[in-house]
Design a protein around this motif. Structure first.
Motif, PDB file in Angstrom:
ATOM      1  N   ALA A 111       0.825  -1.207   0.000  1.00  0.00           N
ATOM      2  CA  ALA A 111       0.000   0.000   0.000  1.00  0.00           C
ATOM      3  C   ALA A 111       0.863   1.262   0.000  1.00  0.00           C
ATOM      4  O   ALA A 111       0.546   2.252  -0.677  1.00  0.00           O
ATOM      5  N   GLN A 112       1.963   1.241   0.740  1.00  0.00           N
ATOM      6  CA  GLN A 112       2.858   2.395   0.770  1.00  0.00           C
ATOM      7  C   GLN A 112       3.502   2.612  -0.602  1.00  0.00           C
ATOM      8  O   GLN A 112       3.621   3.752  -1.077  1.00  0.00           O
ATOM      9  N   GLU A 113       3.874   1.530  -1.249  1.00  0.00           N
ATOM     10  CA  GLU A 113       4.433   1.629  -2.603  1.00  0.00           C
ATOM     11  C   GLU A 113       3.422   2.261  -3.555  1.00  0.00           C
ATOM     12  O   GLU A 113       3.765   3.120  -4.381  1.00  0.00           O
ATOM     13  N   PHE A 114       2.174   1.849  -3.433  1.00  0.00           N
ATOM     14  CA  PHE A 114       1.092   2.394  -4.260  1.00  0.00           C
ATOM     15  C   PHE A 114       0.932   3.897  -4.026  1.00  0.00           C
ATOM     16  O   PHE A 114       0.865   4.694  -4.985  1.00  0.00           O
ATOM     17  N   MET A 115       0.892   4.324  -2.785  1.00  0.00           N
ATOM     18  CA  MET A 115       0.674   5.746  -2.486  1.00  0.00           C
ATOM     19  C   MET A 115       1.844   6.607  -2.924  1.00  0.00           C
ATOM     20  O   MET A 115       1.678   7.779  -3.251  1.00  0.00           O
ATOM     21  N   ASP A 116       3.037   6.029  -2.957  1.00  0.00           N
ATOM     22  CA  ASP A 116       4.209   6.772  -3.412  1.00  0.00           C
ATOM     23  C   ASP A 116       4.170   7.035  -4.928  1.00  0.00           C
ATOM     24  O   ASP A 116       4.880   7.921  -5.420  1.00  0.00           O
ATOM     25  N   GLU A 117       3.332   6.276  -5.641  1.00  0.00           N
ATOM     26  CA  GLU A 117       3.307   6.366  -7.104  1.00  0.00           C
ATOM     27  C   GLU A 117       2.200   7.272  -7.634  1.00  0.00           C
ATOM     28  O   GLU A 117       2.178   7.580  -8.830  1.00  0.00           O
ATOM     29  N   VAL A 118       1.246   7.674  -6.801  1.00  0.00           N
ATOM     30  CA  VAL A 118       0.081   8.406  -7.308  1.00  0.00           C
ATOM     31  C   VAL A 118      -0.040   9.770  -6.636  1.00  0.00           C
ATOM     32  O   VAL A 118       0.552  10.031  -5.584  1.00  0.00           O
ATOM     33  N   ASP A 119      -0.840  10.644  -7.276  1.00  0.00           N
ATOM     34  CA  ASP A 119      -1.060  11.995  -6.751  1.00  0.00           C
ATOM     35  C   ASP A 119      -2.304  12.078  -5.879  1.00  0.00           C
ATOM     36  O   ASP A 119      -2.426  12.987  -5.049  1.00  0.00           O
ATOM     37  N   LYS A 120      -3.214  11.158  -6.081  1.00  0.00           N
ATOM     38  CA  LYS A 120      -4.498  11.207  -5.392  1.00  0.00           C
ATOM     39  C   LYS A 120      -5.051   9.796  -5.332  1.00  0.00           C
ATOM     40  O   LYS A 120      -4.785   8.982  -6.225  1.00  0.00           O
ATOM     41  N   VAL A 121      -5.804   9.486  -4.273  1.00  0.00           N
ATOM     42  CA  VAL A 121      -6.352   8.132  -4.111  1.00  0.00           C
ATOM     43  C   VAL A 121      -7.861   8.215  -3.874  1.00  0.00           C
ATOM     44  O   VAL A 121      -8.338   8.991  -3.031  1.00  0.00           O
ATOM     45  N   ILE A 122      -8.600   7.406  -4.620  1.00  0.00           N
ATOM     46  CA  ILE A 122     -10.033   7.210  -4.379  1.00  0.00           C
ATOM     47  C   ILE A 122     -10.209   5.762  -3.931  1.00  0.00           C
ATOM     48  O   ILE A 122      -9.610   4.848  -4.509  1.00  0.00           O
ATOM     49  N   VAL A 123     -11.033   5.546  -2.899  1.00  0.00           N
ATOM     50  CA  VAL A 123     -11.192   4.201  -2.335  1.00  0.00           C
ATOM     51  C   VAL A 123     -12.626   3.727  -2.537  1.00  0.00           C
ATOM     52  O   VAL A 123     -13.588   4.435  -2.215  1.00  0.00           O
ATOM     53  N   PHE A 124     -12.777   2.503  -3.061  1.00  0.00           N
ATOM     54  CA  PHE A 124     -14.084   1.874  -3.226  1.00  0.00           C
ATOM     55  C   PHE A 124     -14.067   0.520  -2.512  1.00  0.00           C
ATOM     56  O   PHE A 124     -13.182  -0.313  -2.778  1.00  0.00           O
ATOM     57  N   GLU A 125     -15.031   0.310  -1.639  1.00  0.00           N
ATOM     58  CA  GLU A 125     -15.101  -0.965  -0.914  1.00  0.00           C
ATOM     59  C   GLU A 125     -16.478  -1.127  -0.290  1.00  0.00           C
ATOM     60  O   GLU A 125     -17.194  -0.151  -0.041  1.00  0.00           O
ATOM     61  N   GLU A 126     -16.874  -2.379  -0.076  1.00  0.00           N
ATOM     62  CA  GLU A 126     -18.103  -2.699   0.660  1.00  0.00           C
ATOM     63  C   GLU A 126     -17.702  -3.431   1.938  1.00  0.00           C
ATOM     64  O   GLU A 126     -16.930  -4.384   1.898  1.00  0.00           O
ATOM     65  N   LEU A 127     -18.195  -3.028   3.068  1.00  0.00           N
ATOM     66  CA  LEU A 127     -19.152  -1.966   3.326  1.00  0.00           C
ATOM     67  C   LEU A 127     -18.465  -0.731   3.890  1.00  0.00           C
ATOM     68  O   LEU A 127     -18.664   0.385   3.467  1.00  0.00           O
ATOM     69  N   ASP A 128     -17.656  -0.960   4.913  1.00  0.00           N
ATOM     70  CA  ASP A 128     -17.104   0.135   5.707  1.00  0.00           C
ATOM     71  C   ASP A 128     -15.737   0.574   5.189  1.00  0.00           C
ATOM     72  O   ASP A 128     -15.094  -0.144   4.412  1.00  0.00           O
ATOM     73  N   PRO A 129     -15.246   1.738   5.637  1.00  0.00           N
ATOM     74  CA  PRO A 129     -13.954   2.246   5.150  1.00  0.00           C
ATOM     75  C   PRO A 129     -12.760   1.558   5.800  1.00  0.00           C
ATOM     76  O   PRO A 129     -11.952   2.180   6.487  1.00  0.00           O
TER      77      PRO A 129
END
Length: 614
Positions: free
Chosen positions: A276-294
């Motif tokens: 997850a940290q590798e992913f966040m280092d590569e992008v400018d903005k993150v949108i999260v989609f999941e069921e049900l809770d955050p």
């Protein structure tokens, strides 16, 4: 061959492909088709049962896993509430065979009274969870879950949601084969959940979570689609998702894939932080989609904050504070001193010469009828073996109460203890996994009313082979002698008709019911032997009041002239009133209740009731 399978059918056939041997569950949409499919496609030697509720199903599955069998228990999200006691506890005890808890969440809710997100429970219970994306991935994920369960000795939650459960996909199905026999139950103190063992288990669980998190950061599902936790794409906009939401994202970004980088989370707990940290280092903005809770969202927020707080906030996450057990002033002071250099105000020197307290393990009281019950069962088993009985071993499944202490020397008659009421159902799981053993389930009278009736119904309904031993001492002894339905007394002080345990058992359908006074040694041994030669569910009620609620009958005494110092009374009973003195057995009058159990096993008849003028 390829088959068009519903998601639940894919989980079922994946479990069969993984070699599952015992499957239990309780029906509830959207989970029901899993168990029904296994029953329909059963190669012949998988035990499949609708349990009377989810708690019973989880305990049956746990018992089978103790024996080394792969087991699966199925339920919907609200059913996990019912099963929470054994599911929470079995993670502390651990498993030998893989145990998968399949939970189908119902976003909407479409057919449930509440929405619930099982990923929260997984984190709360410290149980690894796999999240199904599609029927194909679910088919492979359940097989990975069994492998992972055995690798780490833990149950694994396989979570799905309604749209995955009931979606369909073409899946290549291997030839269905019968599972290989399991190793069988091997006696070990690890199967009995005592406070000290639980404390050590919590430390072990806490220590493994960072390791599993790192393992999950590189985790792939063989032949799965998607293949597991992964980063896909090179776009500047990040999308994090898990479960069926991954499929929704794939559809929604069609034609614009190059603009996005997708983080797919298949194992939301322990969270794959490095990936997850590798992913966040590569992008400018993150949108999260999941069921049900955050759940994924909160983990990403935590990781973002942790970059700043790692050296600013010190506690359990940083390893500065213990993760299990109680805190005290000395521990708090030591952490403060280690983190700040400021000396603690606790005066350690004041207690430096204080001797260590002696180790005093809990024991059954002198005269406790439970000791007599356990001893009779153990001696009956020994006699049955000499007589050539066909069982390979006797397994003693215990429960929560004073009688848990039957695990201690010299009785050794508590091989498992999971949670309240589980002795009855764990015995069933052991029986279904390995039919060669003689399985005893011990429960107290109060525990029988609290959660033992359900397990007994389950045993009768699913045709288990076991001996239920109800240790009826006419009170709730361990917690302070509170009344229960079998006593005919309420907390309002009123009198009511006591509920007869034997009649309850008869009403359930237990056809073989015997009652005996455990302090009558010979009668008790013969009663156990008679039950052992029968089959099916049979019950023995060992009825004798707790020594704390009846008047002391006067102590026994040893005729030292006749005593030969054989130690049989001491070595076989473990009664705290019996000691050796000058090479002879000696009875402590302040502890002895005069139960006379020792007198009945003395080979030279040197123990008798103390006369009034002694």
């Amino acid at each position: 061959m390829k088959e068009l399978l519903m998601g639940n059918e894919a989980v079922a056939l994946g479990a069969i492909a993984a070699g599952v041997q015992v499957v239990s569950g309780y029906p509830g949409t959207p989970s029901s088709e899993v168990l029904e499919t296994i029953a329909k496609r059963n190669p012949g030697n998988i035990h499949v049962e609708w349990s009377v509720n989810e708690k019973a199903g989880a305990e049956v599955a746990a018992g089978a896993a103790y024996a080394g069998a792969r087991s699966l228990v199925t339920m919907k999200q609200v059913g996990l509430n019912v099963a929470s006691d054994p599911v929470m506890c079995v993670n502390y005890v651990g498993v030998k065979g893989g145990m998968v808890v399949y939970v189908a969440d119902d976003p909407g809710p479409i057919s449930s009274q509440t929405e619930q997100d099982t990923r929260h429970f997984a984190k709360y219970a410290h149980i690894p969870v796999f999240d199904c994306v599609s029927p194909l991935q679910a088919f492979h994920a359940v097989q990975e879950a069994f492998d992972f369960s055995e690798k780490h000795g833990t149950p694994v939650i396989l979570r799905s949601t309604t749209r995955v459960c009931h979606a369909c996909e073409d899946i290549e199905i291997p030839e269905i084969k019968s599972p290989a026999p399991c190793e069988g139950f091997i006696k070990d103190s690890r199967w009995v959940i005592f406070p000290k063992l639980s404390y050590n288990a919590k430390l072990r669980i806490a220590a493994r979570e960072p390791e599993i998190s790192e393992e999950f950061s590189h985790f792939t599902i063989k032949n799965g689609n998607p293949s597991g936790n992964s980063i896909e794409g090179t776009g500047s906009i990040g999308i994090a998702c898990g479960g069926v939401s991954y499929s929704y994202v794939q559809e929604a970004i069609t034609g614009n894939e190059d603009k996005f980088t997708i983080l797919n989370i298949t194992t939301p707990y322990p969270f794959p932080s490095s990936l997850a940290q590798e992913f966040m280092d590569e992008v400018d903005k993150v949108i999260v989609f999941e069921e049900l809770d955050p759940v994924i969202e909160d983990e990403l927020i935590y990781l973002t904050g942790f970059q700043y707080s790692e050296n600013f906030i010190r506690g359990k996450r940083s390893g500065s504070v213990i993760t299990g057990g109680e805190l005290d002033s000395a521990l708090v002071g030591a952490v403060i001193e280690a983190e700040t250099g400021i000396p603690a105000v606790i005066n350690h020197e004041e207690y430096s010469d204080k001797p260590d307290a002696p180790v005093r393990p809990p024991v059954l009281c002198a005269g406790c009828p439970h000791r007599a019950s356990f001893y009779a069962v153990k001696q009956a088993v020994a006699q049955l073996k000499k007589e050539g009985a066909s069982f390979t071993d006797a397994i003693y499944c215990g429960d929560i109460g004073c009688y848990t202490l039957g695990n201690a020397a010299p009785l050794f008659t508590t091989d498992t203890c999971l949670c309240m009421g589980a002795g009855i159902t764990v015995a069933q799981g052991l029986n279904h996994a390995d039919g060669s053993t003689l399985n005893f389930a011990f429960t107290g009278d109060s525990t029988f009313f609290a959660s033992g009736i359900t397990g007994t119904v389950n045993a009768v309904y699913n045709q288990a082979d076991m001996i239920l031993c109800v240790l009826d001492n006419s009170t709730t002894a361990m917690t302070g002698h509170q009344p229960h339905p079998g006593m005919g007394i309420t907390m309002m002080g009123g009198r009511t008709e006591p509920i007869d345990i034997a009649k309850v058992l008869e009403g359930i359908g237990v056809s073989s019911i015997r009652q005996v006074d455990p302090l009558d040694y010979e009668a008790s041994v013969n009663t156990v032997k008679a039950a052992a030669y029968e089959s099916g569910v049979r019950a023995i009620i060992f009825k004798s009041p707790c020594i704390a609620i009846v008047s002391n009958d006067g102590p026994s005494t040893v005729d030292s002239k006749r005593c030969v110092g054989c130690r049989k009374c001491i070595d076989q009973l473990g009664c705290p009133a019996l000691i050796m003195k000058d090479g002879k057995a000696f009875i402590d009058r302040s502890l002895c209740t005069g139960c006379q159990l020792c007198a009945q096993i003395c080979p030279v008849g040197c123990i008798r009731k103390e006369a009034a003028n002694d």
